[in-house]
Design a protein around this motif. Structure first.
Motif, PDB file in Angstrom:
ATOM      1  N   VAL A 110      10.305   4.987 -11.444  1.00 11.56           N
ATOM      2  CA  VAL A 110       9.144   4.411 -10.777  1.00 11.56           C
ATOM      3  C   VAL A 110       8.635   3.419 -12.003  1.00 11.56           C
ATOM      4  O   VAL A 110       7.984   2.317 -11.751  1.00 11.56           O
ATOM      5  CB  VAL A 110       8.169   5.261  -9.929  1.00 11.56           C
ATOM      6  N   PHE A 111       8.332   4.206 -13.116  1.00  9.85           N
ATOM      7  CA  PHE A 111       7.715   3.374 -14.170  1.00  9.85           C
ATOM      8  C   PHE A 111       8.583   2.441 -14.535  1.00  9.85           C
ATOM      9  O   PHE A 111       8.079   1.138 -14.850  1.00  9.85           O
ATOM     10  CB  PHE A 111       7.568   4.545 -15.084  1.00  9.85           C
ATOM     11  N   MET A 167       7.875  -0.424 -12.401  1.00 13.09           N
ATOM     12  CA  MET A 167       6.676  -0.908 -12.406  1.00 13.09           C
ATOM     13  C   MET A 167       6.571  -1.900 -13.643  1.00 13.09           C
ATOM     14  O   MET A 167       5.608  -2.917 -13.466  1.00 13.09           O
ATOM     15  CB  MET A 167       5.507  -0.118 -12.572  1.00 13.09           C
ATOM     16  N   GLY A 196       4.625   8.840  -7.414  1.00 13.46           N
ATOM     17  CA  GLY A 196       4.313   7.205  -7.681  1.00 13.46           C
ATOM     18  C   GLY A 196       3.060   7.283  -8.462  1.00 13.46           C
ATOM     19  O   GLY A 196       2.489   8.448  -8.907  1.00 13.46           O
ATOM     20  N   GLY A 220       5.694   0.247  -7.205  1.00 15.83           N
ATOM     21  CA  GLY A 220       5.898   1.467  -7.618  1.00 15.83           C
ATOM     22  C   GLY A 220       5.858   2.492  -6.441  1.00 15.83           C
ATOM     23  O   GLY A 220       6.977   3.351  -6.367  1.00 15.83           O
ATOM     24  N   LYS A 277       9.086   1.860  -4.502  1.00 12.91           N
ATOM     25  CA  LYS A 277      10.175   2.851  -5.188  1.00 12.91           C
ATOM     26  C   LYS A 277      10.220   4.082  -5.088  1.00 12.91           C
ATOM     27  O   LYS A 277      11.131   4.913  -4.757  1.00 12.91           O
ATOM     28  CB  LYS A 277      10.268   2.197  -6.692  1.00 12.91           C
TER      29      LYS A 277
END
Ligand SMILES: Cc1ncc(COP(=O)(O)O)c(C=O)c1O
Length: 385
Positions: free
Chosen positions: A25-26, A29, A212, A252, A255
Motif C-alpha cells: 500500500v505504501f 501511495m 491502509g 492507498g 489498494k
C-alpha cells in the motif's frame, strides 16, 4: 514457562484500534505524494492525472463492494462517514426517529444523542443481551410503528466482536420503509461484502482498519438517497463532500481493500488460528477467565477476555504495556475520570474484573502469542507474590 523474551520485543495485538500499513500500500501511495501531486480539481495535466487516479480508486472500491462508483463518497475516515450518514439522513431525507443500540461506536451514539438534544429526532435504543446481541423481534416492533425512521446498527462490534446479521436487519428495514445505516468499519476488508444483495442505505469504511493509511475512509450511499454534503465550501465528490481530496490516502485505501479482499481467505484462516490458539493458551494458564461477546458468531479479529481482578483496569493495561504488550482495556464501571466502556456496561459485564481486548491482524505470528502468555503469567505472579 520458557525463558523470558526481552520486553523490547513488543507484541502488537491492538489491530481493532489500528493496523500497520501493508508495504504494498505504501509503495502504491509513494508516487502520489511526490510525482503525481496534482489537485484533482485543476484542469491542467497534473490535475487530470490526479482526477483519473481518484476515479480509478473509486471504481476499484465500488467493484469490490458490488456497487456503482457514484455510490462511494470519500471521507476522512469512519467517524466522518458515520456522521454524514446520520446527520444527512436527518437533514435531507426527513428522518425523525433513529433506532440504534447502546453498543454502537461513539461516532454513531454521540451523533444521535446530539441530534436528540437539538430536538430534531427522537432516539430509540434497542436492548442488547449479555453477548451484545439485539433482538430482531424488538427491532421489528419498533420499526413497524415509528415513521420516518433510520436504523443504525453496526456490523461487527469493535470491543467485544459480536456480529449483527445485517442481511436480516436490512430486510426488516426494507419491509417497513426504514433507512438502514451500518458501521462496517471493523468488518470492511475482513468479510466479503456484496452491498448489491443487501438492503443497506449507508455503510461506513475506514482504511486504517484494513492495513491502509489513517485519516481516510468512505461512505457508501445507495443511489436512491440524495443527501446534501455535510462539509460545504467546494464542489468536490460531485458536490457530496467539500475539500481537496486526499489522493494518496484514497489510492492507498483502494489498494489496501483490493489486497484485503484478494487475500481474505488466507488471512482469515491465519488470524482465526491465532485467536483460537490464544484462547486455548489463556484457558490453560489462567483460572477463572471468561470470554466476552458472542463467542459463537464474532469477529475473528477480536478476543475480549475477562480476567480475575488482579489490578485496577488502567494499571493492568499499564503493566501490559510495560511488559511490551499493546492491547486495549475496558472496564465495566464508570468512576471518577475513568468513564469505563459503554459497551461492557451495556452488556451488564461484572464490575470487579479486568477486561482486555486482544485484536489480531495478518502480520501477527504464533510465536508472539507465547510471549504474551509468558508475560501475562509474570504479571499475575508479581501481583500475587
Ligand atoms: C466500529 C468503529 N466505527 C467507527 C470508528 C471510527 O473510525 P475512524 O478512526 O476512521 O474515524 C472506529 C474506530 O475505532 C470503529 O471501530
Amino acid at each position: 514457562m520458557e525463558t523470558p523474551t526481552p520486553y523490547n520485543k513488543r507484541v502488537y495485538l491492538d489491530n481493532a484500534a489500528t493496523t500497520p500499513m501493508d508495504e504494498r500500500v505504501f509503495e502504491a501511495m509513494k508516487p502520489l505524494l511526490i510525482t503525481h501531486f496534482g489537485n484533482p480539481s485543476s484542469i491542467h495535466a497534473e490535475g487530470r492525472k490526479a482526477k483519473s487516479i481518484l476515479e480509478q480508486s473509486r471504481k476499484t472500491i465500488a467493484s469490490l463492494l458490488k456497487v456503482s462508483a457514484s455510490e462511494i463518497i470519500f471521507t476522512s475516515g469512519g467517524t466522518e462517514a458515520d456522521n454524514t450518514a446520520i446527520r444527512m439522513s436527518v437533514k435531507s431525507l426527513g428522518v425523525k426517529n433513529i433506532i440504534t443500540s447502546p453498543i454502537e461506536h461513539h461516532a454513531v451514539l454521540h451523533t444521535i444523542e446530539e441530534l436528540e438534544q437539538e430536538g430534531v429526532i427522537k432516539m430509540h435504543l434497542l436492548n442488547v443481551d449479555s453477548k451484545g446481541k439485539i433482538n430482531a423481534a424488538e427491532l421489528e416492533e419498533k420499526v413497524s410503528v415509528l415513521p420516518h425512521c433510520l436504523v443504525s446498527l453496526m456490523h461487527g462490534n469493535n470491543e467485544i466482536g459480536t456480529i449483527n446479521d445485517i442481511a436480516a436487519i436490512g430486510n426488516i428495514c426494507k419491509q417497513y420503509n426504514a433507512l438502514f445505516h451500518t458501521d462496517t468499519v471493523q468488518t470492511m476488508g475482513h468479510f466479503p461484502m456484496d452491498f448489491n444483495t443487501l438492503n443497506i442505505d449507508f455503510a461506513a469504511g475506514s482504511a486504517h482498519k484494513f492495513n491502509g493509511p489513517k485519516g481516510v475512509g468512505f461512505l457508501y450511499v445507495a443511489k436512491k438517497n440524495k443527501i446534501a454534503p455535510m462539509l460545504t465550501g467546494g464542489g468536490q465528490e460531485r458536490g457530496h463532500r467539500a475539500g481537496t481530496e486526499n489522493i494518496a490516502g484514497i489510492a492507498g485505501m483502494a489498494k489496501a481493500l483490493d489486497l484485503s479482499i484478494a487475500e481474505l481467505e488466507k488471512d482469515k484462516v491465519k488470524i482465526e488460528n491465532l485467536k483460537a490458539q490464544l484462547k486455548q493458551e489463556l484457558i490453560n494458564h489462567f483460572e477463572g477467565i471468561e470470554f466476552m461477546g458472542d463467542t459463537e458468531n464474532a469477529l475473528y479479529t477480536v478476543l475480549n477476555v475477562s480476567f480475575p481482578p488482579i489490578l485496577p483496569s488502567d494499571l493492568f493495561l499499564f503493566q501490559l504495556d510495560l511488559h511490551g504488550i499493546s492491547v486495549s482495556a475496558g472496564s465495566a464501571c464508570a468512576s471518577g475520570a475513568n468513564q469505563g466502556s459503554h459497551v461492557l456496561q451495556a452488556i451488564g459485564a461484572k464490575h470487579d474484573r479486568n477486561y482486555i481486548r486482544f485484536s489480531f491482524g495478518k502480520f501477527n505470528e504464533a510465536e508472539e502469542l507465547k510471549i504474551v502468555i509468558d508475560r501475562i503469567y509474570k504479571i499475575f505472579q508479581e501481583q500475587q507474590s
